[in-house]
Motif scaffolding. Structure first.
Motif, PDB file in Angstrom:
ATOM      1  N   THR A 118      35.036  40.894  38.298  1.00  0.00           N
ATOM      2  CA  THR A 118      36.196  40.047  38.501  1.00  0.00           C
ATOM      3  C   THR A 118      36.212  39.410  39.880  1.00  0.00           C
ATOM      4  O   THR A 118      35.285  39.568  40.672  1.00  0.00           O
ATOM      5  CB  THR A 118      37.469  40.900  38.331  1.00  0.00           C
ATOM      6  OG1 THR A 118      38.602  40.081  38.408  1.00  0.00           O
ATOM      7  CG2 THR A 118      37.559  41.948  39.408  1.00  0.00           C
ATOM      8  N   PHE A 147      39.068  39.419  43.018  1.00  0.00           N
ATOM      9  CA  PHE A 147      40.349  40.017  43.403  1.00  0.00           C
ATOM     10  C   PHE A 147      40.532  39.939  44.913  1.00  0.00           C
ATOM     11  O   PHE A 147      39.560  39.837  45.677  1.00  0.00           O
ATOM     12  CB  PHE A 147      40.453  41.465  42.931  1.00  0.00           C
ATOM     13  CG  PHE A 147      39.458  42.405  43.552  1.00  0.00           C
ATOM     14  CD1 PHE A 147      39.789  43.178  44.654  1.00  0.00           C
ATOM     15  CD2 PHE A 147      38.181  42.532  43.029  1.00  0.00           C
ATOM     16  CE1 PHE A 147      38.871  44.051  45.225  1.00  0.00           C
ATOM     17  CE2 PHE A 147      37.251  43.401  43.591  1.00  0.00           C
ATOM     18  CZ  PHE A 147      37.600  44.160  44.694  1.00  0.00           C
ATOM     19  N   VAL A 195      44.914  40.502  41.508  1.00  0.00           N
ATOM     20  CA  VAL A 195      43.777  40.136  40.656  1.00  0.00           C
ATOM     21  C   VAL A 195      43.814  38.640  40.413  1.00  0.00           C
ATOM     22  O   VAL A 195      44.764  38.116  39.825  1.00  0.00           O
ATOM     23  CB  VAL A 195      43.804  40.907  39.323  1.00  0.00           C
ATOM     24  CG1 VAL A 195      42.596  40.525  38.483  1.00  0.00           C
ATOM     25  CG2 VAL A 195      43.819  42.409  39.581  1.00  0.00           C
ATOM     26  N   ILE A 196      42.792  37.956  40.875  1.00  0.00           N
ATOM     27  CA  ILE A 196      42.697  36.511  40.711  1.00  0.00           C
ATOM     28  C   ILE A 196      42.089  36.162  39.361  1.00  0.00           C
ATOM     29  O   ILE A 196      42.514  35.223  38.690  1.00  0.00           O
ATOM     30  CB  ILE A 196      41.857  35.916  41.853  1.00  0.00           C
ATOM     31  CG1 ILE A 196      42.543  36.211  43.199  1.00  0.00           C
ATOM     32  CG2 ILE A 196      41.651  34.412  41.668  1.00  0.00           C
ATOM     33  CD1 ILE A 196      41.678  35.903  44.400  1.00  0.00           C
ATOM     34  N   LYS A 197      41.104  36.946  38.957  1.00  0.00           N
ATOM     35  CA  LYS A 197      40.454  36.715  37.664  1.00  0.00           C
ATOM     36  C   LYS A 197      39.814  38.011  37.210  1.00  0.00           C
ATOM     37  O   LYS A 197      39.243  38.743  38.010  1.00  0.00           O
ATOM     38  CB  LYS A 197      39.403  35.608  37.792  1.00  0.00           C
ATOM     39  CG  LYS A 197      38.701  35.251  36.496  1.00  0.00           C
ATOM     40  CD  LYS A 197      37.807  34.040  36.682  1.00  0.00           C
ATOM     41  CE  LYS A 197      36.665  34.304  37.632  1.00  0.00           C
ATOM     42  NZ  LYS A 197      35.733  33.159  37.729  1.00  0.00           N
ATOM     43  N   LYS A 241      39.549  41.886  35.911  1.00  0.00           N
ATOM     44  CA  LYS A 241      40.225  43.183  35.825  1.00  0.00           C
ATOM     45  C   LYS A 241      39.703  44.130  36.892  1.00  0.00           C
ATOM     46  O   LYS A 241      38.508  44.137  37.212  1.00  0.00           O
ATOM     47  CB  LYS A 241      39.986  43.778  34.427  1.00  0.00           C
ATOM     48  CG  LYS A 241      40.686  45.082  34.136  1.00  0.00           C
ATOM     49  CD  LYS A 241      40.365  45.521  32.706  1.00  0.00           C
ATOM     50  CE  LYS A 241      41.045  46.811  32.324  1.00  0.00           C
ATOM     51  NZ  LYS A 241      40.714  47.222  30.932  1.00  0.00           N
ATOM     52  N   GLU A 281      44.376  39.791  35.429  1.00  0.00           N
ATOM     53  CA  GLU A 281      44.674  38.530  36.088  1.00  0.00           C
ATOM     54  C   GLU A 281      46.168  38.303  36.264  1.00  0.00           C
ATOM     55  O   GLU A 281      46.967  38.542  35.352  1.00  0.00           O
ATOM     56  CB  GLU A 281      44.070  37.385  35.268  1.00  0.00           C
ATOM     57  CG  GLU A 281      44.181  36.027  35.914  1.00  0.00           C
ATOM     58  CD  GLU A 281      43.387  34.980  35.166  1.00  0.00           C
ATOM     59  OE1 GLU A 281      43.695  33.790  35.313  1.00  0.00           O
ATOM     60  OE2 GLU A 281      42.451  35.358  34.424  1.00  0.00           O
ATOM     61  N   ASN A 282      46.556  37.885  37.490  1.00  0.00           N
ATOM     62  CA  ASN A 282      47.950  37.607  37.873  1.00  0.00           C
ATOM     63  C   ASN A 282      48.828  38.857  37.941  1.00  0.00           C
ATOM     64  O   ASN A 282      50.051  38.746  37.903  1.00  0.00           O
ATOM     65  CB  ASN A 282      48.584  36.575  36.933  1.00  0.00           C
ATOM     66  CG  ASN A 282      47.935  35.209  37.055  1.00  0.00           C
ATOM     67  OD1 ASN A 282      47.544  34.795  38.155  1.00  0.00           O
ATOM     68  ND2 ASN A 282      47.780  34.516  35.943  1.00  0.00           N
ATOM     69  N   SER A 301      52.602  38.677  41.709  1.00  0.00           N
ATOM     70  CA  SER A 301      51.296  38.161  42.103  1.00  0.00           C
ATOM     71  C   SER A 301      51.471  36.954  43.018  1.00  0.00           C
ATOM     72  O   SER A 301      52.252  36.048  42.730  1.00  0.00           O
ATOM     73  CB  SER A 301      50.499  37.765  40.860  1.00  0.00           C
ATOM     74  OG  SER A 301      49.248  37.228  41.225  1.00  0.00           O
TER      75      SER A 301
END
Length: 531
Positions: free
Chosen positions: A216, A218, A232-234, A236, A252-253, A270
């Protein structure tokens, strides 16, 4: 050496542990390293002796049985004599083998020491990019190799590429310990990790949390008190507070906050605009630019000088919102003369459309803003584009709205697409400003905007993540203006607010993203980058 060290050594010797943590401790503890080396050699010696020891034990047991027999018995005497000869041969054999064993042990110790040295000194990451980076301990340049140890970033940003292809972007002030190719500890600052599939399991520890990547992108932030946040940007990650608590999965988010003083993690909103995620590439050596020096000292126009690709002149016309109102006034500047804007009627307009879409650019100028008074500092130092959509206007201003960020700070952007600095500029002194956008198809305020004040990278309190695509072609697009807000119609003569109050001097617009070194040179010499 303490009880925990003894336990770790025992588990390592028994094959119950890979020994990674133990070897890392050995790097910092010479006594522990020596103890482990001695025990390793001892184990090998004992293993070798055990082979002979088993046969000697069997012989001793036979002798005990035979001692209970008839000593005149020929068979018993024969067996005893044979065992005596075997014992003598065994002693001779061990005496002959011992020097070889000791040599083997010495070689093993050397190999182990070399392995430990290689483990400690093998490069783990390389510095691939920086933006206004200042280091606490020493000068560090791009392509600098990092081994296990401390990375101490005083200010600015730095991108590290690990051997497993993990990209880590640090935003200073930051202090990071590299423990291995897949394990770091962040003590302070912001970090964004982009982890490819082959490096799943990359781990980031903080004083209050543990984060393990599951493939991911993060972000992790740690404040001076050790409070950490995970965003978390993208993809897990799994995260937990330090200790024996169970990991929780974040996708994510989603975000969590961890504190050493709180038993459990807190779910938080987030906030991806906390993190810078991309650094600029190399700047052009001779970028095209326009320059308004404001050195005329009189008249209703400020002439413009341009270099590179443009055949038209774009003078700034000094204007007023009212027919009988005041226009910008000539005043003393940082270099030569400057323009004073009264915050009520005065602004300036050019015919230059500005830099459009997501193309790189740098806007630099000197500004002096009065100390706070009854008139609130407002939008509109340098601006162009349209308000048709979020991200379609390019506007540099002084933040006037407390709900959107600290008042009196440098602000880039409008509406929901803005980055706001942390330095209060309302001190009636000249400051050099540079706003750099390095563009690209995914250009946005969070990852592609750098703010410089007096040559130093400004830490932003807010970074929006909306995409930048400056409109310079539609019927709603406005050309470059000085001192006026983008949010009001040009013919709105009744509206006498949202105008800048203060002084402007030496405005440059470059069609390139300048480096910090180029920004510093421009600030000191008032000369654009050349060669």
């Amino acid at each position: 050496m303490n009880v925990n060290h003894e336990k770790m050594i025992a588990e390592f010797m028994n094959g119950e542990s890979s020994g990674r943590e133990l070897l890392e401790l050995c790097r910092h503890d010479r006594e522990l390293l020596n103890e482990l080396a001695e025990l390793t050699v001892m184990e090998r010696l004992l293993a070798h002796q055990e082979q002979d020891a088993n046969s000697e034990l069997f012989a001793a047991e036979i002798k005990a049985v035979l001692s209970r027999g008839n000593e005149s018995d020929a068979f018993v005497l024969g067996v005893r004599n044979r065992l005596a000869k075997e014992e003598q041969v065994s002693r001779v054999r061990w005496t002959a083998v011992l020097p070889g064993v000791l040599k083997l042990a010495a070689a093993a110790l050397v190999v182990f020491s070399v392995y430990c040295w290689m483990y400690v000194n093998r490069p783990v990451a390389v510095l691939t990019n920086t933006a206004a980076a200042d280091w606490n301990d020493k000068a560090v340049g791009v392509e600098q190799v990092f081994k296990r140890g401390i990375v101490d970033l005083k200010a600015g940003c730095a991108e590290l590429r690990f051997r497993n292809n993990v990209a880590v972007l640090l935003e200073g002030p930051a202090r990071l310990r590299i423990k291995s190719v897949d394990h770091v500890v962040l003590y302070q600052g912001n970090l964004v990790a982009d982890v490819p599939k082959n490096a799943i399991g990359f781990r980031v520890d903080t004083p209050s949390s543990e984060v393990v990547d599951l493939g991911t992108v993060f972000g992790v932030s740690v404040d001076p008190k050790g409070v950490s946040e995970v965003h978390v940007i993208k993809g897990k990650v799994k995260a937990r507070k330090n200790g024996n608590q169970r990991f929780v999965d974040l996708v994510e988010n989603e975000a969590r906050s961890f504190s050493k003083d709180e038993a459990l993690a807190r779910t938080i909103e987030s906030n991806l605009d906390k993190f810078l995620r991309v650094l600029p590439g190399k700047s052009g050596r001779n970028p095209a630019y326009l320059h308004w020096s404001f050195d005329e000292g009189q008249g209703c126009e400020a002439m413009e000088k341009h270099v590179g690709g443009m055949s038209t002149n774009y003078p700034a016309r000094l204007k007023s919102l009212r027919d009988n109102g005041s226009i910008p006034e000539w005043s003393n500047g940082q270099f030569g003369s400057a323009l004073y804007f009264n915050g009520a009627t005065a602004y300036a307009m050019t015919d230059y459309p500005g830099v459009g879409e997501n193309h790189p650019r740098t806007v630099a100028f000197w500004v002096k803003i009065p100390e706070p008074d009854s008139m609130t500092p407002v939008y509109g130092l340098v601006s162009w584009g349209s308000m048709a959509d979020i991200g379609s206007a390019w506007q540099i201003s002084i933040n006037p709205t407390e709900s959107e960020g600290p008042m009196g700070r440098l602000r880039m952007g409008t509406r929901e697409a803005q980055a706001i600095g942390t330095t209060d500029l309302r001190d009636n002194r000249w400051h050099h400003i540079a706003v750099v956008m390095y563009g690209g198809e995914t250009a946005d305020v969070s990852t592609h905007i750098l703010l410089y004040i007096d040559g130093k990278l400004e830490k932003t309190s807010k970074k929006s993540i909306h995409r930048i695509f400056t409109d310079i072609e539609s019927g709603l697009a406005r050309t470059v203006m000085f001192g006026r807000d983008m949010g009001r119609p040009l013919d709105d003569s009744k509206f006498v607010s949202n105008l800048f109050k203060g002084w402007l001097d030496e405005v440059y617009i470059f069609e390139a993203a300048l480096s910090r070194e180029q920004v510093e040179k421009l600030m000191k010499t008032n000369q654009p980058p050349q060669g």
